[in-house]
Design a protein around this motif. Sequence first.
Motif, short mmCIF file in Angstrom:
data_model
loop_
_atom_site.label_atom_id
_atom_site.label_comp_id
_atom_site.label_asym_id
_atom_site.label_seq_id
_atom_site.Cartn_x
_atom_site.Cartn_y
_atom_site.Cartn_z
N ASP A 197 -3.57 7.68 6.96
CA ASP A 197 -4.24 6.40 6.81
C ASP A 197 -4.43 6.06 5.35
O ASP A 197 -4.84 6.91 4.55
N TYR A 198 -4.16 4.80 5.02
CA TYR A 198 -4.24 4.37 3.62
C TYR A 198 -5.68 4.11 3.21
O TYR A 198 -6.43 3.40 3.89
N HIS A 209 -2.69 5.34 -3.21
CA HIS A 209 -3.70 5.96 -2.35
C HIS A 209 -4.72 6.70 -3.20
O HIS A 209 -4.40 7.20 -4.29
N THR A 210 -5.93 6.80 -2.71
CA THR A 210 -6.97 7.50 -3.47
C THR A 210 -6.67 8.98 -3.64
O THR A 210 -7.12 9.60 -4.60
N PRO A 251 -3.12 10.79 -3.11
CA PRO A 251 -1.73 10.80 -2.62
C PRO A 251 -1.28 12.14 -2.05
O PRO A 251 -0.56 12.18 -1.04
N SER A 310 -2.64 11.91 3.73
CA SER A 310 -3.34 11.36 4.90
C SER A 310 -2.48 10.30 5.57
O SER A 310 -1.79 9.53 4.90
N PRO A 339 -7.35 2.80 -0.47
CA PRO A 339 -6.95 2.40 -1.82
C PRO A 339 -7.59 3.26 -2.91
O PRO A 339 -8.75 3.70 -2.79
N TRP A 388 2.15 5.09 -1.44
CA TRP A 388 1.41 6.35 -1.49
C TRP A 388 0.82 6.65 -2.87
O TRP A 388 -0.21 7.30 -2.98
N ARG A 409 -5.03 1.57 -7.74
CA ARG A 409 -4.61 1.09 -6.42
C ARG A 409 -3.40 0.17 -6.51
O ARG A 409 -2.75 -0.10 -5.49
N SER A 412 0.84 -1.21 0.00
CA SER A 412 0.00 0.00 0.00
C SER A 412 0.87 1.25 0.00
O SER A 412 1.01 1.95 1.01
#
Length: 397
Positions: A251-252, A242-243, A245, A249, A254, A239, A260, A237
Amino acid sequence: MTDFAALKRRFHLPEGVIYLDGNSLGPMPVAVPEHMAHVLRNEWAEELIRGWNTAGWYTQPARVGDRIGRLLGASEGSVVMGDTLSVKVHQALAAALAMRPERKVILSDNGNFPSDLYIAQGIAGMLGRGHELRTPAPEDVEAAITDEVAVLMLTEVDYRTGRKHDMKRLTEKAHAHGVLTVWDLAHSAGALPVDLAAAGADFAVGCTYKFLNGGPGSPAFIYVAPQHQEQAAVALSGWMGHTAPFAFSPDYVPGEGIARMRVGTPPVLGLSALEPALDIWEEVDMQELRTRSIELGELFIREVEARCPELRLASPRDGTARGSQVSFRFEDGYAAMQALIDRGVIGDFRMPDIMRFGLTPLYIDEDDVRRAVDVIEDVMSNRLWDTPQYKARKAVT
């Protein structure tokens, strides 16, 4: 109609060399130096960090992925670039296993590329939930597909012999037993027609430095079937997957769809070197390429068997049952290959006794095949390989 003679002129082929190792590393397209000079001088040098936006670096993995996807029968938005093939195998296998949590068997074959098997072993050990890797002989894989298998992980074309699995048939049987499939296309992409959508493949991965001619270490790709993209677990996972980047955030979350499966910063220079090679593929009919590949393979086999009885065919004799390579067995195959390379015929060697020759119609023709066999005959009939110089193993074989 594909003009193979014209395409051959699109590659830099050193004088005096017959290159039969495109199944390990494709030759450089002649357009690469100028294109890379533009990327270095006009993008990196002038744009600096702005290049992520102004030169399209940030979207390059998806853009190039779609270009490769068109060669693989993949719908737009189902292929993305980045990282190495080993990373992409890890991502695909981990995601597939997470979708079948109640099953504990990974099914492959004992001829699969070792890296794929190592990754499967590593994931099974890391999960610590009793997963096991089963590796029957390639011809026994179909019978081994049962309801206890979670994932069928195969390389479509065997790296040693070129033996070809039937992707569609095996995928259909896998699905009939609730098994997901991961196909490694390292020796398929750019070598033969692939239709991932028609075959029903769930996941696929591949490299771009072999038949796609992207250069040493050029980035790999991953395919996730559209129906799996929103549920595919992300084992790495990073960066870029990440939805959002640049929201940074802690917290990850996807990203949407194939995005993803991005991990870290994309290899811009590697992707840029690959793009001129993909321009060549815009002019190739894959069915014509396949027909010509089989013809070259049949010619090579006939000539070698007629003139070099010491060499034993290791590849399937039926051209439709192998990829774009032909392999022969010889006890002193390593030394013989070194002697050939010294005389301008470049193939490679794979343990324990495989002399491997890639026959790529983009830059190999009938005259190349006959001239190569002239050299092979000379090396074999005169035992030119039988010297300490050629028997000393190098780091890369």
